[in-house]
Design an enzyme around this catalytic site. Structure first.
Site, PDB file in Angstrom:
ATOM      1  N   ARG A   1      -1.222  -1.754  -6.822  1.00 52.98           N
ATOM      2  CA  ARG A   1      -1.012  -2.258  -6.010  1.00 52.98           C
ATOM      3  C   ARG A   1      -2.213  -3.696  -6.573  1.00 52.98           C
ATOM      4  O   ARG A   1      -1.631  -4.512  -6.869  1.00 52.98           O
ATOM      5  CB  ARG A   1      -1.512  -2.346  -5.141  1.00 52.98           C
ATOM      6  CG  ARG A   1      -1.703  -2.727  -3.823  1.00 52.98           C
ATOM      7  CD  ARG A   1      -2.579  -2.422  -2.375  1.00 52.98           C
ATOM      8  NE  ARG A   1      -3.140  -3.406  -1.952  1.00 52.98           N
ATOM      9  CZ  ARG A   1      -2.670  -4.054  -0.743  1.00 52.98           C
ATOM     10  NH1 ARG A   1      -1.270  -4.613  -0.770  1.00 52.98           N
ATOM     11  NH2 ARG A   1      -3.438  -5.036  -0.127  1.00 52.98           N
TER      12      ARG A   1
ATOM     13  N   ARG B   1       0.920  -1.426   0.282  1.00 52.00           N
ATOM     14  CA  ARG B   1      -0.132   0.020  -0.216  1.00 52.00           C
ATOM     15  C   ARG B   1       0.667   1.374  -0.117  1.00 52.00           C
ATOM     16  O   ARG B   1       2.308   1.594   0.649  1.00 52.00           O
ATOM     17  CB  ARG B   1      -0.944  -0.308   1.343  1.00 52.00           C
ATOM     18  CG  ARG B   1      -2.045  -1.203   1.088  1.00 52.00           C
ATOM     19  CD  ARG B   1      -2.399  -1.287   2.725  1.00 52.00           C
ATOM     20  NE  ARG B   1      -3.827  -2.109   2.827  1.00 52.00           N
ATOM     21  CZ  ARG B   1      -3.245  -3.617   2.981  1.00 52.00           C
ATOM     22  NH1 ARG B   1      -1.585  -3.897   4.122  1.00 52.00           N
ATOM     23  NH2 ARG B   1      -4.651  -4.355   2.772  1.00 52.00           N
TER      24      ARG B   1
ATOM     25  N   HIS C   1      -3.889  -8.977   3.235  1.00 50.47           N
ATOM     26  CA  HIS C   1      -5.335  -9.434   3.079  1.00 50.47           C
ATOM     27  C   HIS C   1      -5.731  -9.899   4.525  1.00 50.47           C
ATOM     28  O   HIS C   1      -5.299 -11.186   4.410  1.00 50.47           O
ATOM     29  CB  HIS C   1      -5.993  -9.809   1.578  1.00 50.47           C
ATOM     30  CG  HIS C   1      -5.794  -8.912   0.266  1.00 50.47           C
ATOM     31  ND1 HIS C   1      -5.775  -9.785  -0.445  1.00 50.47           N
ATOM     32  CD2 HIS C   1      -5.505  -7.651   0.432  1.00 50.47           C
ATOM     33  CE1 HIS C   1      -5.903  -8.254  -1.259  1.00 50.47           C
ATOM     34  NE2 HIS C   1      -5.319  -7.041  -1.105  1.00 50.47           N
TER      35      HIS C   1
ATOM     36  N   TYR D   1      -9.275 -10.381  -7.684  1.00 50.13           N
ATOM     37  CA  TYR D   1      -8.471 -10.702  -8.409  1.00 50.13           C
ATOM     38  C   TYR D   1      -8.330 -11.876  -9.635  1.00 50.13           C
ATOM     39  O   TYR D   1      -7.804 -11.490 -11.434  1.00 50.13           O
ATOM     40  CB  TYR D   1      -6.810 -11.059  -8.263  1.00 50.13           C
ATOM     41  CG  TYR D   1      -6.908  -9.810  -7.954  1.00 50.13           C
ATOM     42  CD1 TYR D   1      -6.686  -8.492  -8.527  1.00 50.13           C
ATOM     43  CD2 TYR D   1      -6.497  -9.511  -5.972  1.00 50.13           C
ATOM     44  CE1 TYR D   1      -6.553  -6.683  -7.738  1.00 50.13           C
ATOM     45  CE2 TYR D   1      -6.559  -8.141  -5.530  1.00 50.13           C
ATOM     46  CZ  TYR D   1      -6.190  -7.102  -6.495  1.00 50.13           C
ATOM     47  OH  TYR D   1      -6.159  -6.144  -5.779  1.00 50.13           O
TER      48      TYR D   1
ATOM     49  N   HIS E   1      -2.811   3.507  -6.369  1.00 48.39           N
ATOM     50  CA  HIS E   1      -3.003   2.464  -5.809  1.00 48.39           C
ATOM     51  C   HIS E   1      -3.349   1.213  -6.446  1.00 48.39           C
ATOM     52  O   HIS E   1      -3.764   0.050  -6.505  1.00 48.39           O
ATOM     53  CB  HIS E   1      -3.960   2.670  -4.649  1.00 48.39           C
ATOM     54  CG  HIS E   1      -5.117   1.256  -4.212  1.00 48.39           C
ATOM     55  ND1 HIS E   1      -4.718   1.110  -3.146  1.00 48.39           N
ATOM     56  CD2 HIS E   1      -5.784   0.763  -3.746  1.00 48.39           C
ATOM     57  CE1 HIS E   1      -4.835  -0.342  -2.084  1.00 48.39           C
ATOM     58  NE2 HIS E   1      -5.756  -0.119  -2.912  1.00 48.39           N
TER      59      HIS E   1
ATOM     60  N   LYS F   1      -2.037  -2.541   7.753  1.00 47.32           N
ATOM     61  CA  LYS F   1      -3.474  -2.536   8.697  1.00 47.32           C
ATOM     62  C   LYS F   1      -3.389  -3.348   9.832  1.00 47.32           C
ATOM     63  O   LYS F   1      -3.174  -4.625  10.002  1.00 47.32           O
ATOM     64  CB  LYS F   1      -4.603  -2.593   7.281  1.00 47.32           C
ATOM     65  CG  LYS F   1      -5.047  -1.107   6.952  1.00 47.32           C
ATOM     66  CD  LYS F   1      -6.358  -1.907   5.759  1.00 47.32           C
ATOM     67  CE  LYS F   1      -6.379  -0.313   4.794  1.00 47.32           C
ATOM     68  NZ  LYS F   1      -7.783  -0.974   3.773  1.00 47.32           N
TER      69      LYS F   1
END
Length: 354
Positions: free
Chosen positions: A303, A207, A326, A335, A300, A233
């Protein structure tokens, strides 16, 4: 400490009080890893303990906390700021008059035209706010008023059916983009930094915030690669790799005159963290110089490009999940929509039928 649900015989002041309490709670529970000015945050919290005289005064305090590094507070505060304006115009006499139907009416009228992500943020803010009051209010008889706001049936969200596929670069566009990185006329003092930063995002899929918050100690040379320790995150850490041939020249040049605070790997001329907006503007300018036009030109997209190519070449969804950090495999599953071979098989399923 618990408080009466209604007090002061003034609905506006009561609602303001509860928003203050909730914001104070959020400020003390949000991750403070990115806080740049601890004294400012402490001043805001102390002011909230004393209380504010108006929603405008509260807004100024929230802005101060956000500028100090607690940017996530806006996710909760902005919807509540709108809620305050909405509810105080209804002539309510008590917090007990608020029910789920009233909150749904508010969300429907105030979130029209917003993206699904913004609508979800509004919904989360409402649920969290009233759940907080459920736990913190206490009447004289020892009971508590429970709003029970769940918003399970709010129709403002399209859900997964409305999810857009991510924008990404094709292999041919990636090649043009990389060439454009090398030839773009950056200012000499930031050229090496910009090239190293953008390539790091492109070749690892991390990110933008993860890249701009990298520390010197987080990048470890190992033979023909660099190991990058990424804090993602929720303060979750993972390790990614980038081949040194992609960034070594630019990285060495940048490190030779780098002057950053707090051991940052990349920084602006003041020595502080680069903003995501700045990085996205850089990427957009490079894309334009390469003649590449996309629906979304921000950083972004790099990514998404990495993730798409990683899945198409590996067919390993777990690898995509681990590489991108993730929390759920479902997030990575988007994806798989770019797998032309699988789609071709689906298109050919009727070929043998006469």
């Amino acid at each position: 400490m618990k408080y009466p649900l209604d007090f002061k015989d003034n609905f506006e002041k009561t609602l303001l009080f509860w928003i203050e309490r909730f914001i104070r709670y959020k400020l003390t529970s949000l991750s403070n890893r990115l806080v740049k000015d601890k004294n400012s945050v402490a001043e805001v919290i102390n002011s909230l303990v004393k209380g504010t005289s108006s929603i405008n005064e509260l807004s100024i305090l929230v802005k101060k906390a956000r500028n100090a590094g607690l940017s996530g507070i806006n996710t909760y505060y902005k919807p509540l700021e709108k809620l305050y304006s909405y509810l105080t115009k209804l002539g309510l006499a008590s917090m007990k008059e608020i029910d789920e139907e009233m909150i749904i009416d508010f969300l429907t009228s105030s979130t029209g035209g917003l993206s699904d992500a913004s609508k979800k943020n509004h919904r989360i803010a409402m649920i969290n706010f009233f759940s907080y009051i459920d736990k913190q209010n206490l009447e004289d008889d020892g009971s508590s008023h429970v709003f029970g706001i769940e918003l399970k049936n709010w129709g403002g969200l399209r859900g997964k059916a409305g999810q857009k596929l991510p924008v990404y670069l094709t292999e041919e566009e990636i090649s043009r983009f990389i060439k454009a990185i090398e030839t773009y006329p950056f200012r000499c003092e930031v050229a090496a930094r910009n090239r190293a930063l953008i390539k790091t995002i492109l070749y690892t899929g991390i990110r933008v915030s993860e890249a701009t918050n990298l520390k010197i100690k987080d990048i470890i040379p190992d033979s023909d690669i660099y190991l990058l320790k990424i804090t993602g995150k929720g303060n979750k850490t993972r390790v990614v790799m980038i081949k040194s041939k992609h960034i070594k020249k630019d990285l060495d040049e940048w490190l030779s005159f780098r002057n950053c605070q707090k051991d940052l790997l990349f920084c602006n001329k003041k020595g502080t963290t680069l903003t995501q907006a700045y990085v996205s503007r850089m990427v957009e300018k490079i894309l334009i110089s390469a003649g590449i036009k996309k629906e979304k030109n921000g950083a972004h997209m790099l990514r998404h490009t990495f993730a798409t190519l990683l899945y198409l070449k590996s067919k390993d969804l777990v690898l995509v999940q681990e590489a991108l950090g993730h929390a759920s495999l479902d997030t990575s599953r988007i994806y798989t929509h770019f797998d032309k071979n699988k789609l071709y098989k689906a298109a050919s399923i009727m070929d043998d039928i006469k």
